[in-house]
Enzyme design. Sequence first.
Site, PDB file in Angstrom:
ATOM      1  N   ILE A 185       5.420   2.327   7.443  1.00  0.00           N
ATOM      2  CA  ILE A 185       5.722   3.740   7.685  1.00  0.00           C
ATOM      3  C   ILE A 185       4.427   4.539   7.741  1.00  0.00           C
ATOM      4  O   ILE A 185       3.651   4.563   6.777  1.00  0.00           O
ATOM      5  CB  ILE A 185       6.643   4.297   6.584  1.00  0.00           C
ATOM      6  CG1 ILE A 185       7.969   3.517   6.545  1.00  0.00           C
ATOM      7  CG2 ILE A 185       6.902   5.777   6.799  1.00  0.00           C
ATOM      8  CD1 ILE A 185       8.853   3.873   5.374  1.00  0.00           C
ATOM      9  N   ASP A 231       5.874   2.635   2.039  1.00  0.00           N
ATOM     10  CA  ASP A 231       5.098   1.430   2.312  1.00  0.00           C
ATOM     11  C   ASP A 231       4.295   1.700   3.588  1.00  0.00           C
ATOM     12  O   ASP A 231       4.854   1.737   4.689  1.00  0.00           O
ATOM     13  CB  ASP A 231       6.047   0.243   2.502  1.00  0.00           C
ATOM     14  CG  ASP A 231       5.322  -1.074   2.755  1.00  0.00           C
ATOM     15  OD1 ASP A 231       4.113  -1.048   3.068  1.00  0.00           O
ATOM     16  OD2 ASP A 231       5.977  -2.131   2.680  1.00  0.00           O
ATOM     17  N   HIS A 232       2.979   1.866   3.426  1.00  0.00           N
ATOM     18  CA  HIS A 232       2.155   2.288   4.561  1.00  0.00           C
ATOM     19  C   HIS A 232       1.987   1.181   5.599  1.00  0.00           C
ATOM     20  O   HIS A 232       1.489   1.438   6.703  1.00  0.00           O
ATOM     21  CB  HIS A 232       0.785   2.765   4.057  1.00  0.00           C
ATOM     22  CG  HIS A 232       0.217   3.909   4.837  1.00  0.00           C
ATOM     23  ND1 HIS A 232       0.597   4.202   6.142  1.00  0.00           N
ATOM     24  CD2 HIS A 232      -0.702   4.856   4.506  1.00  0.00           C
ATOM     25  CE1 HIS A 232      -0.072   5.258   6.564  1.00  0.00           C
ATOM     26  NE2 HIS A 232      -0.858   5.672   5.606  1.00  0.00           N
ATOM     27  N   ARG A 233       2.374  -0.052   5.284  1.00  0.00           N
ATOM     28  CA  ARG A 233       2.355  -1.119   6.285  1.00  0.00           C
ATOM     29  C   ARG A 233       3.419  -0.870   7.345  1.00  0.00           C
ATOM     30  O   ARG A 233       3.259  -1.244   8.509  1.00  0.00           O
ATOM     31  CB  ARG A 233       2.611  -2.482   5.633  1.00  0.00           C
ATOM     32  CG  ARG A 233       1.589  -2.906   4.587  1.00  0.00           C
ATOM     33  CD  ARG A 233       2.037  -4.160   3.872  1.00  0.00           C
ATOM     34  NE  ARG A 233       3.324  -3.987   3.211  1.00  0.00           N
ATOM     35  CZ  ARG A 233       3.970  -4.946   2.550  1.00  0.00           C
ATOM     36  NH1 ARG A 233       3.436  -6.166   2.458  1.00  0.00           N
ATOM     37  NH2 ARG A 233       5.124  -4.705   1.977  1.00  0.00           N
ATOM     38  N   PRO A 262       0.844  -1.205   0.000  1.00  0.00           N
ATOM     39  CA  PRO A 262       0.000   0.000   0.000  1.00  0.00           C
ATOM     40  C   PRO A 262       0.877   1.251   0.000  1.00  0.00           C
ATOM     41  O   PRO A 262       1.518   1.574   0.995  1.00  0.00           O
ATOM     42  CB  PRO A 262      -0.803  -0.131   1.298  1.00  0.00           C
ATOM     43  CG  PRO A 262       0.045  -0.988   2.190  1.00  0.00           C
ATOM     44  CD  PRO A 262       0.829  -1.905   1.303  1.00  0.00           C
TER      45      PRO A 262
END
Length: 290
Positions: free
Chosen positions: A266, A262-264, A88
């Site tokens: 950060i 990477d929103h998982r 994501p």
Amino acid sequence: GIDLASVKGSGTNGRIIKADIDAAKPGDTPAPAASAASSATAAPATAAAAPAAAPAAQDFGIPHEVIKLSGMRKTIARRLTESKQQVPHIYLTVDIQLDKLLKLRAELNAGLESRKVKLSVNDLLIKALGVALMQVPECNVQFAGDQMLQFKRADISVAVSIPGGLITPIITQADGKGVAAISTAMKDLAARAKDGKLKPEEYQGGTASLSNMGMFGIKQFEAVINPPQAMIMAIGAGEKRPYIVDDAVQIATVMSATGSFDHRAIDGADGARLMQVFKELIENPMGLLA
């Protein structure tokens, strides 16, 4: 004489490795499907490794040439598809004034002329990203399922266009290297990349990436994260723009930089802090020499 479709890979994510080829025999039939008891654990890795189905070609009667994909292009297609499907992405953009950096670069190049070193703007941006990642370590990470790796140094993968594709040679410990050392290493890596002479350890790895398309006049773009890394910095062209300087509109050299995260791994706030530090380092570049 071995049909790779019949070989069961024992490497990471089901990749086929040398030992699998050595153990295979020409004419082997495909490995049987996993039993129901083991499918629960096997499925995630298999799903992650399976490439997306290729779209059927449709020429619509238009004259064309069929170009067979190289191994590099196939790898790029697979990895970037996996990145956009599985990672994501969150995108954060800042505008950065370059005038002080350009002035410092000119002064440094005058002093380095006797050593035959000529710094590029990109060399200084590599240094800035390395230092920024050390100041915001929450972005110098790798997502690994139920855990994360937080790296103690910044190894920057730098996108280099080569015939037939793209490769990312690595400036190791960019946060600790001097700018002259970064410049010398980058010129060597880029030259050997274009000649196909890089060793695997010189382009595999890295903790974050930098991609600069400013030389093509691209104002701004959003780069695709290079797994398993968790961020990439996309650099646009430096151009003269109206800009607020000391509460007045002036003409300044400005570039847009976009971080893909990477929103998982950060959060947006941590990505924003990295962009803020990166901007501050470039607008006050003496900090890059400390």
